[in-house]
Design an enzyme around this catalytic site. Structure first.
Site, PDB file in Angstrom:
ATOM      1  N   LYS A   1       0.860  -1.184   0.000  1.00  6.84           N
ATOM      2  CA  LYS A   1       0.000   0.000   0.000  1.00  6.84           C
ATOM      3  C   LYS A   1       0.899   1.238   0.000  1.00  6.84           C
ATOM      4  O   LYS A   1       1.548   1.557   0.992  1.00  6.84           O
ATOM      5  CB  LYS A   1      -0.913   0.054   1.226  1.00  6.84           C
ATOM      6  CG  LYS A   1      -2.010   1.103   0.989  1.00  6.84           C
ATOM      7  CD  LYS A   1      -2.609   1.668   2.240  1.00  6.84           C
ATOM      8  CE  LYS A   1      -1.807   2.774   2.867  1.00  6.84           C
ATOM      9  NZ  LYS A   1      -1.684   4.018   2.070  1.00  6.84           N
TER      10      LYS A   1
ATOM     11  N   GLU B   1      10.287   1.000  10.351  1.00  9.46           N
ATOM     12  CA  GLU B   1      11.315   2.043  10.217  1.00  9.46           C
ATOM     13  C   GLU B   1      10.580   3.352  10.436  1.00  9.46           C
ATOM     14  O   GLU B   1       9.714   3.713   9.644  1.00  9.46           O
ATOM     15  CB  GLU B   1      11.969   1.959   8.840  1.00  9.46           C
ATOM     16  CG  GLU B   1      13.310   2.667   8.790  1.00  9.46           C
ATOM     17  CD  GLU B   1      13.227   4.026   8.162  1.00  9.46           C
ATOM     18  OE1 GLU B   1      13.080   5.007   8.934  1.00  9.46           O
ATOM     19  OE2 GLU B   1      13.276   4.115   6.932  1.00  9.46           O
TER      20      GLU B   1
ATOM     21  N   CYS C   1      13.518  10.804   7.480  1.00  9.04           N
ATOM     22  CA  CYS C   1      13.402  10.329   8.857  1.00  9.04           C
ATOM     23  C   CYS C   1      14.724  10.465   9.603  1.00  9.04           C
ATOM     24  O   CYS C   1      14.731  10.574  10.816  1.00  9.04           O
ATOM     25  CB  CYS C   1      12.891   8.900   8.875  1.00  9.04           C
ATOM     26  SG  CYS C   1      13.684   7.875   7.660  1.00  9.04           S
TER      27      CYS C   1
ATOM     28  N   GLU D   1       9.747  15.733  15.919  1.00  8.44           N
ATOM     29  CA  GLU D   1      10.163  15.568  14.524  1.00  8.44           C
ATOM     30  C   GLU D   1       9.323  16.524  13.668  1.00  8.44           C
ATOM     31  O   GLU D   1       8.101  16.397  13.612  1.00  8.44           O
ATOM     32  CB  GLU D   1       9.936  14.121  14.080  1.00  8.44           C
ATOM     33  CG  GLU D   1      10.467  13.874  12.688  1.00  8.44           C
ATOM     34  CD  GLU D   1      10.262  12.447  12.205  1.00  8.44           C
ATOM     35  OE1 GLU D   1       9.197  11.872  12.455  1.00  8.44           O
ATOM     36  OE2 GLU D   1      11.193  11.919  11.556  1.00  8.44           O
TER      37      GLU D   1
HETATM   38  P1  ADP Z   1       3.290  10.115   7.412  1.00  6.81           P
HETATM   39  O1  ADP Z   1       3.281  11.192   8.433  1.00  6.81           O
HETATM   40  O2  ADP Z   1       4.602   9.873   6.761  1.00  6.81           O
HETATM   41  O3  ADP Z   1       2.154  10.219   6.442  1.00  6.81           O
HETATM   42  P2  ADP Z   1       2.018   7.802   8.456  1.00  6.81           P
HETATM   43  O4  ADP Z   1       2.530   6.851   9.464  1.00  6.81           O
HETATM   44  O5  ADP Z   1       0.740   8.493   8.736  1.00  6.81           O
HETATM   45  O6  ADP Z   1       3.181   8.813   8.246  1.00  6.81           O
HETATM   46  O7  ADP Z   1       1.851   7.124   7.038  1.00  6.81           O
HETATM   47  C1  ADP Z   1       2.758   6.190   6.477  1.00  6.81           C
HETATM   48  C2  ADP Z   1       1.966   5.129   5.760  1.00  6.81           C
HETATM   49  O8  ADP Z   1       1.151   4.448   6.702  1.00  6.81           O
HETATM   50  C3  ADP Z   1       1.026   5.640   4.681  1.00  6.81           C
HETATM   51  O9  ADP Z   1       1.020   4.725   3.601  1.00  6.81           O
HETATM   52  C4  ADP Z   1      -0.309   5.650   5.394  1.00  6.81           C
HETATM   53  O10 ADP Z   1      -1.416   5.548   4.532  1.00  6.81           O
HETATM   54  C5  ADP Z   1      -0.180   4.418   6.252  1.00  6.81           C
HETATM   55  N1  ADP Z   1      -1.081   4.384   7.424  1.00  6.81           N
HETATM   56  C6  ADP Z   1      -1.569   5.437   8.123  1.00  6.81           C
HETATM   57  N2  ADP Z   1      -2.381   5.020   9.117  1.00  6.81           N
HETATM   58  C7  ADP Z   1      -2.410   3.663   9.051  1.00  6.81           C
HETATM   59  C8  ADP Z   1      -3.068   2.641   9.803  1.00  6.81           C
HETATM   60  N3  ADP Z   1      -3.870   2.933  10.817  1.00  6.81           N
HETATM   61  N4  ADP Z   1      -2.862   1.362   9.464  1.00  6.81           N
HETATM   62  C9  ADP Z   1      -2.047   1.049   8.442  1.00  6.81           C
HETATM   63  N5  ADP Z   1      -1.408   1.959   7.690  1.00  6.81           N
HETATM   64  C10 ADP Z   1      -1.568   3.263   7.983  1.00  6.81           C
END
Ligand code: ADP
Length: 490
Positions: A187, A262, A296, A393
């Site tokens: 995804k 990560e 990061c 961050e």
């Molecule tokens: P960022 O601030 O880099 O967007 P996130 O952790 O929100 O960091 O997002 C990183 C990835 O994790 C994206 O692909 C996002 O869609 C996915 N993501 C966000 N929330 C969830 C969740 N509850 N479960 C699984 N994947 C998630």
């Protein structure tokens, strides 16, 4: 003087559906979402909004390819050959892919072409070479037995990636998974689905069988959440925020999936008084401002020996004031747009906080232009450890300069964060460098350099910055299960 633009200014948008079992299909719901060009705030394309049903289809395809398909049974060298072929196809299309990445992410084309793409290609080739070198050992045990281990693929890998290096994050995750013989449901981040979808098509053209790589674009809590919870998925590899990782861990508890993470960082970058100052300035500048500060491992807490601090800040701000911010497709652009409105607002909020908490803004501190999510490269001097710009961050072009007087005090302050992704030190004193490398609680330590990445060098975090390692031989561990076989010889 006319600006020279990238060789590909308008990359083709060839794929916007889900890629499942080798076919392009719309989301089961028929829903789509917009992906935005952060440099213009205009819609680039409508992309399929995958959800539970699409994830279920993709997992079934990946399961079938793993349990019954040719992938896991084929000669490992053939798997490797297909991976090399994928790397070649990406290389042939590198200009177009770099432009696509720049369009969807806002990063300068030049950087995507000269940094991201070579690292993507290198990573796939590095792991292609591993495909036929993953093996166990024979182990002498008590009694008349032959005991040996096999390193088997972990199964279906669910991979969730962020938007800051979309193609590179895909390569870091596909490389070891494919080499080990796993199948994949990825995804991509909702902000940047386009390059990953294109890579999936190229993987198919490279001969990688249907169902081995599936890509379902969509949102985190829905598509991402469904992937994490799915019983047909054996492992989740995630890159993103630590808060999301905590949710994933809870969500994966029922099925006890293998997890690798990560996550973020607030990395200390230490400038000693004996450092080659020009090199330290140039390295610290890259270490923070690379990729619009959206790394990061960004060296966002710069600890400078008080005796050279003013000199350091003067030289550094010379660079930041001259930094060219603007059109990502212009070849002389050094800094593009932040990824989206939410990140833009968050960064501007931290800049305001830095000012109101009493740090001195010595460069930047404002939005750049009035369209697109551009922010001036910003440097804060006189930052205290307790300020939020020194603790959180920010994930943007904002550097905090802190001073130190004493070695022991500095090491303690460098470690005084719940993150532990990266750290750096600039010094000519080898014993100090080694002492720091030993004592700093971080997964990567750079000495007299910053942001040196290589497919062969493991990367990952201590503490809340992650779990497990990506890249290098270490990176394969996340995609293999050890099986012990014991045969009676009596
Ligand atoms: P960022 O601030 O880099 O967007 P996130 O952790 O929100 O960091 O997002 C990183 C990835 O994790 C994206 O692909 C996002 O869609 C996915 N993501 C966000 N929330 C969830 C969740 N509850 N479960 C699984 N994947 C998630």
């Amino acid at each position: 003087m006319a600006t020279i633009t990238s060789p590909v200014r308008s990359p083709r948008i060839q794929h916007t559906d889900c890629f499942i079992d080798g076919a392009w299909i719309p989301a089961a719901s028929g829903k789509t979402f917009e992906t935005i060009n952060p440099a213009t705030e205009e819609v680039i394309a409508e992309v399929a909004e995958g959800d539970q049903e699409d994830i279920d289809r993709a997992v079934k395809a990946a399961r079938k390819a793993f349990d019954k398909g040719p992938w896991t049974r084929m000669d490992a060298r053939d798997r490797g050959r297909m991976m090399y072929r994928l790397a070649d196809l990406i290389e042939e299309e590198a200009d177009e892919l770099a432009a696509l990445e720049s369009l969807d992410n806002g990063k300068p084309y030049k950087e995507a072409r000269t940094a991201d793409l070579p690292l993507v290609i290198d990573c796939l080739r590095y792991y292609a070479g591993f495909a036929d070198k993953i093996h166990g050992s024979t182990i002498p045990i008590r009694g008349n037995y032959l005991t040996y281990t096999r390193k088997e693929p972990v199964g279906v890998a669910g991979q969730i990636i962020p938007w800051n290096f979309p193609m590179l994050m895909a390569a870091w995750k596909w490389g070891p998974a494919l080499a080990a013989g796993c199948t994949i449901v990825m995804k991509p981040a909702e902000q940047t689905p386009l390059s990953c979808l294109r890579m999936a098509q190229l993987a198919s053209e490279a001969g990688i069988p249907n169902g081995v790589i599936n890509v379902v674009p969509g949102f985190g809590p829905t598509a991402g959440g469904a992937l994490v919870a799915h019983r047909g998925v054996d492992k989740i590899a995630f890159t993103g925020e630590h808060r999301t990782a905590q949710l994933i861990m809870r969500n994966a508890a029922d099925s006890l999936k293998r997890l690798t993470f990560e996550l973020g960082g607030k990395s200390p970058n230490v400038i000693m008084a004996d450092a080659d100052l020009d090199k330290a300035v140039a390295g610290s500048y890259i270490g923070l401002f690379l990729n619009q500060g959206q790394c990061c491992c960004a060296g966002s807490r710069v600890f400078v020996d008080r005796r050279i601090k003013d000199q350091f800040v003067e030289k550094l701000t010379k660079l930041t004031r001259a930094r060219k911010v603007g059109d990502p497709m212009a070849m002389d652009t050094e800094q593009g747009a932040q990824i989206d409105k939410a990140q833009f607002d968050k960064i501007m909020h931290y800049i305001e906080k830095g000012k109101s908490e009493g740090a001195t803004c010595v460069s930047g501190g404002e939005r750049a232009g009035d369209k697109g999510f551009f922010i001036q490269p910003t440097v804060f001097d006189n930052v205290q450890d307790s300020m939020s710009i020194a603790q959180d961050e920010i994930f943007g072009p904002v550097m905090s300069v802190l001073t130190f007087d004493d070695w022991e005090e500095m090491v303690e302050r460098a470690n005084n964060t719940f993150y532990g992704l990266a750290a750096a030190i600039w010094t000519k004193d080898l014993s100090r460098a080694h002492d720091f490398a030993r004592r700093v609680r971080a997964g990567t330590v750079w000495v007299n350099c910053y942001d040196v990445f290589d497919a062969a060098a493991p990367f990952g975090g201590f503490k809340m910055s992650g779990q497990g390692r990506e890249m290098g031989e270490e990176g394969l561990k996340a995609y293999t299960e050890v099986k012990t076989v014991t045969i009676s010889l009596s």
